[in-house]
Write an enzyme that holds these catalytic residues in place. Structure first.
Site, PDB file in Angstrom:
ATOM      1  N   GLU A   1     -24.266  18.296 -10.919  1.00  0.00           N
ATOM      2  CA  GLU A   1     -23.265  16.542 -10.602  1.00  0.00           C
ATOM      3  C   GLU A   1     -24.688  15.963  -9.530  1.00  0.00           C
ATOM      4  O   GLU A   1     -25.082  17.450  -8.541  1.00  0.00           O
ATOM      5  CB  GLU A   1     -22.087  16.135  -9.396  1.00  0.00           C
ATOM      6  CG  GLU A   1     -20.699  15.994 -10.782  1.00  0.00           C
ATOM      7  CD  GLU A   1     -19.022  16.039 -10.183  1.00  0.00           C
ATOM      8  OE1 GLU A   1     -20.113  14.838  -9.048  1.00  0.00           O
ATOM      9  OE2 GLU A   1     -18.573  16.362 -10.766  1.00  0.00           O
TER      10      GLU A   1
ATOM     11  N   GLU B   1     -15.208  21.693  -7.554  1.00  0.00           N
ATOM     12  CA  GLU B   1     -15.610  21.070  -6.924  1.00  0.00           C
ATOM     13  C   GLU B   1     -14.081  21.913  -5.266  1.00  0.00           C
ATOM     14  O   GLU B   1     -13.939  20.755  -4.675  1.00  0.00           O
ATOM     15  CB  GLU B   1     -15.966  19.743  -5.499  1.00  0.00           C
ATOM     16  CG  GLU B   1     -17.345  18.721  -6.494  1.00  0.00           C
ATOM     17  CD  GLU B   1     -17.211  17.727  -5.532  1.00  0.00           C
ATOM     18  OE1 GLU B   1     -18.101  17.634  -6.038  1.00  0.00           O
ATOM     19  OE2 GLU B   1     -15.752  17.112  -5.387  1.00  0.00           O
TER      20      GLU B   1
HETATM   21  C1  BGP Z   1     -17.689  14.394  -6.773  1.00  0.00           C
HETATM   22  C2  BGP Z   1     -16.446  14.239  -8.131  1.00  0.00           C
HETATM   23  C3  BGP Z   1     -16.444  13.508  -8.840  1.00  0.00           C
HETATM   24  C4  BGP Z   1     -17.656  12.571  -9.012  1.00  0.00           C
HETATM   25  C5  BGP Z   1     -17.988  12.530  -7.737  1.00  0.00           C
HETATM   26  C6  BGP Z   1     -19.207  10.799  -7.150  1.00  0.00           C
HETATM   27  O1  BGP Z   1     -17.230  14.494  -5.568  1.00  0.00           O
HETATM   28  O2  BGP Z   1     -16.386  16.175  -8.646  1.00  0.00           O
HETATM   29  O3  BGP Z   1     -15.079  12.994  -9.721  1.00  0.00           O
HETATM   30  O4  BGP Z   1     -16.842  11.229  -9.358  1.00  0.00           O
HETATM   31  O5  BGP Z   1     -18.511  12.976  -6.698  1.00  0.00           O
HETATM   32  O6  BGP Z   1     -17.862  10.655  -6.824  1.00  0.00           O
HETATM   33  P1  BGP Z   1     -17.304   8.946  -6.832  1.00  0.00           P
HETATM   34  O7  BGP Z   1     -17.536   8.525  -8.010  1.00  0.00           O
HETATM   35  O8  BGP Z   1     -16.711   9.157  -5.929  1.00  0.00           O
HETATM   36  O9  BGP Z   1     -18.532   8.017  -6.270  1.00  0.00           O
END
Ligand code: BGP
Length: 473
Positions: free
Chosen positions: A372, A179
């Site tokens: 993701e 990201e």
């Molecule tokens: C993205 C990241 C991850 C992850 C995901 C979910 O931004 O790459 O590391 O954690 O989001 O977000 P969160 O954990 O805040 O729910």
């Protein structure tokens, strides 16, 4: 084509700082992420508004996390049981180079990742490695100010060379920075940036981003040099911005918001700064630390594929009176009245995934990879079982949208890895109770517990999705 290709890479994703724990073992050095607390100060620290070392009494659950450092064999066996074709994980830089600037790697750290890779290969799982997922050795932050300093490129390339050489022939798919656009929103978490009083933060963030873009382009070249079979991708937090209405001002604002995200992937996919970015840089007086050779480096270091995370779409309006009240993966947005939200207020938009896939494919005409996607929810473990039908529903709808993009729209998609295939610490909130996994981990908010793993209902469901190559949802 009426089916997913037979080599479609189904799987799941994690990041070192959210699952490994063992933060002081195996010769590992400290990282930025070790100093981001859970609780009320998390956002202030992650976004660079509060100095991480100004805190006393804070809780750092990710230092322990789900202790995957010691459980990786058990966890990968569970992924194999679900039939994973790929597993995306990230490297903790300071496990391999504890300070970041050593010439030689810490063998114990490097061996750990080779073991993880070997374990995947044992089950025929293709490793997908994120070289940097919100991870910077603390020593580099303290000694050279992290990515604001061009020296970081050399340190990062040393890490890349070490990985590409040691894992040659075993790992083919690499992502340079997770990201990358997050650097503008969470500069400390994403890139280890802290700021001094009165510093022009925006300028620093863009300068640091330029260094990451150069590092990424050089890493692509190095990966290809070391093994021509290597495939290197960029990774962006994606999700289109919809115009609030058909008012032209709303449409224009949606283009501007999309540009903010595409800024980085445009450079990584095309090899040069897009014209809107150059104009923005000029208009806002941003001084990019560009050297003469940079143009050529970017041109020669374009990525092989575009990977992205997708959690939500956004809404854009030209009317400044409309407030951004909806939450999402970091970016706040105007609420979309047609969508429901998760328990954390992230708006749920499966069709938005098809829209995003189409936009990115139209834009770049390069293979895409969804690395993701998933639902963060509170799960209840009762008699050893978790009935997470809500997660199954969420994933079913997103996979259907992805299927439509591939089978009906012709998008070239390499694979799909759900986020947090095993429960882990949340990046935005630091909570353990925000769970994404197919596998439940018995750990509380301090990451205390038996750490025992349990298969959720979604575990068997995803197993069937993979076994049927997406036919049975
Ligand atoms: C993205 C990241 C991850 C992850 C995901 C979910 O931004 O790459 O590391 O954690 O989001 O977000 P969160 O954990 O805040 O729910």
């Amino acid at each position: 084509m009426s089916k997913f290709p037979s080599d479609f890479l189904w799987g799941g994703a994690t990041a070192a700082n959210q699952c490994e724990g063992a933060y002081a073992e195996g010769g590992r050095g400290l990282s930025n992420v070790d100093l981001i607390p859970s609780g009320e100060n998390r956002f202030a620290v992650a976004s660079g508004q509060m100095h991480p070392q100004s805190l006393t009494d804070a809780c750092y659950p990710s230092r322990k996390a789900i202790d995957m450092y010691h459980h990786y064999q058990e966890d990968i066996a569970l992924f194999a049981e679900m039939g994973f074709k790929t597993y995306r994980f990230s490297i903790c830089w300071s496990r391999i180079f504890p300070g970041g600037d050593e010439e030689c790697p810490n063998e114990e750290g490097l061996q750990f990742y080779e073991n993880v890779v070997n374990e995947c290969l044992k089950y025929g799982i293709t490793p997908l490695v994120t070289i940097s997922h919100f991870d910077v050795p603390l020593h580099l932050i303290e000694t050279c100010g992290s990515w604001r300093n061009r020296k970081m490129i050399g340190f990062y390339l040393n890490l890349c060379r070490t990985l590409f050489t040691r894992l040659k022939g075993k790992v083919k798919y690499w992502l340079t920075f997770n990201e990358i656009n997050m650097i503008l929103h969470m500069p400390y978490m994403a890139a280890g940036l802290t700021f001094t009083e009165g510093e022009d933060k925006k300028n620093t963030c863009y300068a640091a981003a330029h260094h990451e873009l150069i590092a990424s382009a050089l890493a692509v070249q190095l990966a290809h040099e070391i093994d021509p079979d290597n495939k290197v991708g960029c990774m962006l937090a994606a999700g289109n911005a919809y115009p609030y209405s058909c008012h032209p001002a709303d449409v224009m604002e949606s283009i501007r918001m999309d540009h903010e995200n595409y800024f980085f992937s445009d450079v990584q996919a095309r090899g040069y700064y897009p014209s809107y970015a150059l104009k923005q840089i000029e208009r806002e007086g941003i001084r990019l630390p560009v050297l003469d050779k940079d143009e050529e480096i970017l041109r020669n270091g374009t990525v092989d594929f575009i990977s992205f995370s997708y959690y939500n779409s956004m809404v854009a309006s030209g009317d400044p009176k409309l407030q951004a009240t909806a939450k999402g993966n970091i970016f706040a947005s105007i609420e979309n009245p047609y969508l429901e939200s998760s328990e954390w207020g992230w708006q749920i938009d499966p069709l938005g995934l098809r829209i995003t896939l189409n936009s990115l494919y139209d834009r770049y005409q390069k293979p895409l990879f969804i690395v993701e996607n998933g639902l963060g929810a509170v799960d209840r473990l009762e008699n050893g079982a978790v009935e997470d039908d809500y997660r199954i529903d969420y994933l079913r709808e997103h996979i259907q949208a992805m299927k439509d993009a591939v089978l009906l729209d012709g998008v070239n998609l390499l694979g799909y890895t759900t986020w947090g295939c095993i429960d882990l610490v949340s990046a935005s909130s630091g909570e353990m109770k925000k769970r994404y996994g197919f596998v439940y981990v018995d750990a509380d908010e301090q990451c205390e517990g038996t750490l025992k793993r349990y298969r959720k209902k979604s575990f068997d469901w995803y197993k069937q999705v993979i076994a049927s190559n997406g036919e049975i949802l």
